[in-house]
Write a protein that holds these residues in place. Structure first.
Motif, PDB file in Angstrom:
ATOM      1  N   GLN A   1      -5.447  -0.405   3.632  1.00 39.93           N
ATOM      2  CA  GLN A   1      -4.744   0.306   4.890  1.00 39.93           C
ATOM      3  C   GLN A   1      -5.258   1.937   5.082  1.00 39.93           C
ATOM      4  OE1 GLN A   1      -0.611   1.423   3.962  1.00 39.93           O
ATOM      5  NE2 GLN A   1      -0.349   2.053   5.906  1.00 39.93           N
TER       6      GLN A   1
ATOM      7  N   ALA B   1       0.750  -1.347   0.127  1.00 40.99           N
ATOM      8  CA  ALA B   1       0.048  -0.134  -0.041  1.00 40.99           C
ATOM      9  C   ALA B   1       0.749   0.925   0.041  1.00 40.99           C
ATOM     10  CB  ALA B   1      -1.071  -0.156   1.269  1.00 40.99           C
ATOM     11  N   GLY B   2       2.129   1.226  -0.251  1.00 42.17           N
ATOM     12  CA  GLY B   2       2.978   2.448  -0.217  1.00 42.17           C
ATOM     13  C   GLY B   2       2.680   3.070  -1.569  1.00 42.17           C
ATOM     14  N   LEU B   3       3.284   4.379  -1.583  1.00 45.54           N
ATOM     15  CA  LEU B   3       2.912   5.361  -2.571  1.00 45.54           C
ATOM     16  C   LEU B   3       3.970   5.176  -3.891  1.00 45.54           C
ATOM     17  CD1 LEU B   3       2.167   8.610  -0.777  1.00 45.54           C
ATOM     18  CD2 LEU B   3       0.842   7.065  -2.094  1.00 45.54           C
ATOM     19  N   GLY B   4       5.157   4.456  -3.579  1.00 50.04           N
ATOM     20  CA  GLY B   4       5.767   3.942  -4.764  1.00 50.04           C
ATOM     21  C   GLY B   4       6.465   5.462  -5.431  1.00 50.04           C
ATOM     22  N   THR B   5       6.883   6.348  -4.659  1.00 49.04           N
ATOM     23  CA  THR B   5       7.162   7.544  -5.149  1.00 49.04           C
ATOM     24  C   THR B   5       8.367   7.446  -5.931  1.00 49.04           C
ATOM     25  OG1 THR B   5       8.306   8.164  -3.135  1.00 49.04           O
ATOM     26  CG2 THR B   5       5.945   9.068  -3.573  1.00 49.04           C
ATOM     27  N   ARG B   6       9.363   6.577  -5.860  1.00 51.29           N
ATOM     28  CA  ARG B   6      10.424   6.336  -6.526  1.00 51.29           C
ATOM     29  C   ARG B   6      10.287   6.209  -7.949  1.00 51.29           C
ATOM     30  NH1 ARG B   6      13.452   2.429  -3.102  1.00 51.29           N
ATOM     31  NH2 ARG B   6      11.434   1.955  -2.386  1.00 51.29           N
TER      32      ARG B   6
ATOM     33  N   GLY C   1       2.664   4.434   6.751  1.00 56.61           N
ATOM     34  CA  GLY C   1       4.108   3.780   7.090  1.00 56.61           C
ATOM     35  C   GLY C   1       3.733   2.233   7.015  1.00 56.61           C
TER      36      GLY C   1
ATOM     37  N   LYS D   1       3.411  -0.286  -7.184  1.00 54.33           N
ATOM     38  CA  LYS D   1       4.716  -0.695  -7.726  1.00 54.33           C
ATOM     39  C   LYS D   1       5.028  -2.241  -7.637  1.00 54.33           C
ATOM     40  CE  LYS D   1       6.867   0.146  -3.448  1.00 54.33           C
ATOM     41  NZ  LYS D   1       8.027   0.729  -2.482  1.00 54.33           N
ATOM     42  N   GLU D   2       4.062  -2.988  -6.865  1.00 52.28           N
ATOM     43  CA  GLU D   2       4.027  -4.266  -6.716  1.00 52.28           C
ATOM     44  C   GLU D   2       3.437  -5.075  -7.942  1.00 52.28           C
ATOM     45  OE1 GLU D   2       3.157  -2.203  -4.386  1.00 52.28           O
ATOM     46  OE2 GLU D   2       4.231  -2.531  -2.580  1.00 52.28           O
TER      47      GLU D   2
END
Ligand code: UTP
Length: 294
Positions: free
Chosen positions: A105, A13-18, A110, A28-29
């Motif tokens: 989430q 559930a991260g934003l994957g900003t990179r 985090g 990104k997953e």
């Protein structure tokens, strides 16, 4: 008393900003690594390690992940009609792989918060956490050793990998003591993303954990830490320093790909494709020719 079979939790559930803008409308997953999304490798790893029950923590763009693990009757019928048995098997494989559940989430607060969201599904049992963008090469199995160490020691187990000291600021870093097993250490402290001169070692925490249910109570009261996020590392630091069982680390010396990082993602695709029987024989000579032009 033996515990129930381990469940797996995969935070995605991260934003994957990179990886923007690729991750603007797609987690990104779900980025393909050769011909499978990264998260499918991670689910396959859990299954290979004997885990059938998998909970994915999803954020925005959740449908991408849910759809990938659902069956697609129209696609299956079309492939069946064409007699394309190989592709039909591949399509069915991802929906038959495991018993997959999803929890949202809400907000990306985090990794610690994402893991805490698994509490109701996991209940009062130990569980494994596998980060959905962190691939461990199937030829170098890691999780089975970690599950065995949990059973042996009754304590949380993290995966550690030696990194170049200049890279330690990208990871959680562990202070450790040796045990009677050269591949296992006792973790005496953890620091999230330290500067190189403050890092207790160059042993980085990588994306595999086996955790006791007590971690949920700790996460519930863990304040936002580095980057304003609720950090799993901070909860592990408490487990390591304030509980009798403590935390152990299994040292991983195999092949790992961080597909949330652009350069590592490209390396993962090239390396995995070059090793494959269907693509390698054509890709390897081309790579050699290409490298000669650099
Ligand atoms: P990362 O720090 O690698 O993910 O989190 P990120 O924040 O998406 O990445 P960048 O830095 O912006 O590119 C490690 C893992 O934790 C998950 C991510 O999906 C990844 O698998 N995560 C992170 C969550 O599920 N929720 C969060 O709030 C944060």
């Amino acid at each position: 008393m033996p515990h129930k079979p381990f469940k797996a939790v995969i935070p995605a559930a991260g934003l994957g900003t990179r990886f923007l803008p690729a991750t603007k409308a797609m987690p990104k997953e779900m980025l393909p690594v050769v011909d499978k999304p990264a998260i499918q490798y991670v689910v396959e790893e859990a299954v290979e390690s004997g885990i059938q029950d998998v909970l994915i923590i999803i954020g925005r763009n959740k449908n991408n992940i849910a759809n990938h693990f659902d069956s697609v009757p129209e696609l299956e019928t079309t492939l069946e009609r064409k007699g394309d048995i190989d592709r039909l098997a591949k399509v069915k494989h991802s929906s038959d792989l495991a018993d997959i559940h999803m929890v949202r989430q809400g907000e990306p607060r985090g990794l610690g918060h994402a893991v805490w969201r698994a509490k109701a599904h996991v209940g009062d049992h130990p569980f494994a956490v596998l980060l959905g963008d962190d691939l461990i090469d199937e030829r170098d199995p890691l999780l089975p050793k970690m599950l065995a160490e949990y059973d042996r020691r009754g304590a949380a187990v993290v995966a550690l990998m030696e990194v170049d000291p200049e890279q330690i600021h990208l990871y959680g870093a562990a202070a450790v003591e040796a045990t009677d097993d050269p591949d296992v250490v006792k973790v005496t402290g953890l620091v999230e993303k330290p500067n190189v001169d403050e890092a207790p070692s160059n042993l980085a925490v990588i994306g595999r954990y086996v955790l006791p249910p007590e971690v949920f109570e700790i996460l519930e009261r863990t304040e936002p830490g580095k980057g304003g996020e609720i950090q799993l590392t901070d909860a592990l630091q408490e487990l390591a320093t304030a509980t009798a069982e403590g935390v152990y680390g299994v040292i991983f010396r195999g092949r790992r790909y961080d597909t949330g990082d652009r350069l590592d993602y490209i390396k993962a695709i090239v390396q995995l494709a070059a090793d494959r029987e269907d693509l390698g024989p054509q890709l390897r000579p081309w790579l050699q020719e290409f490298a000669a032009t650099l």
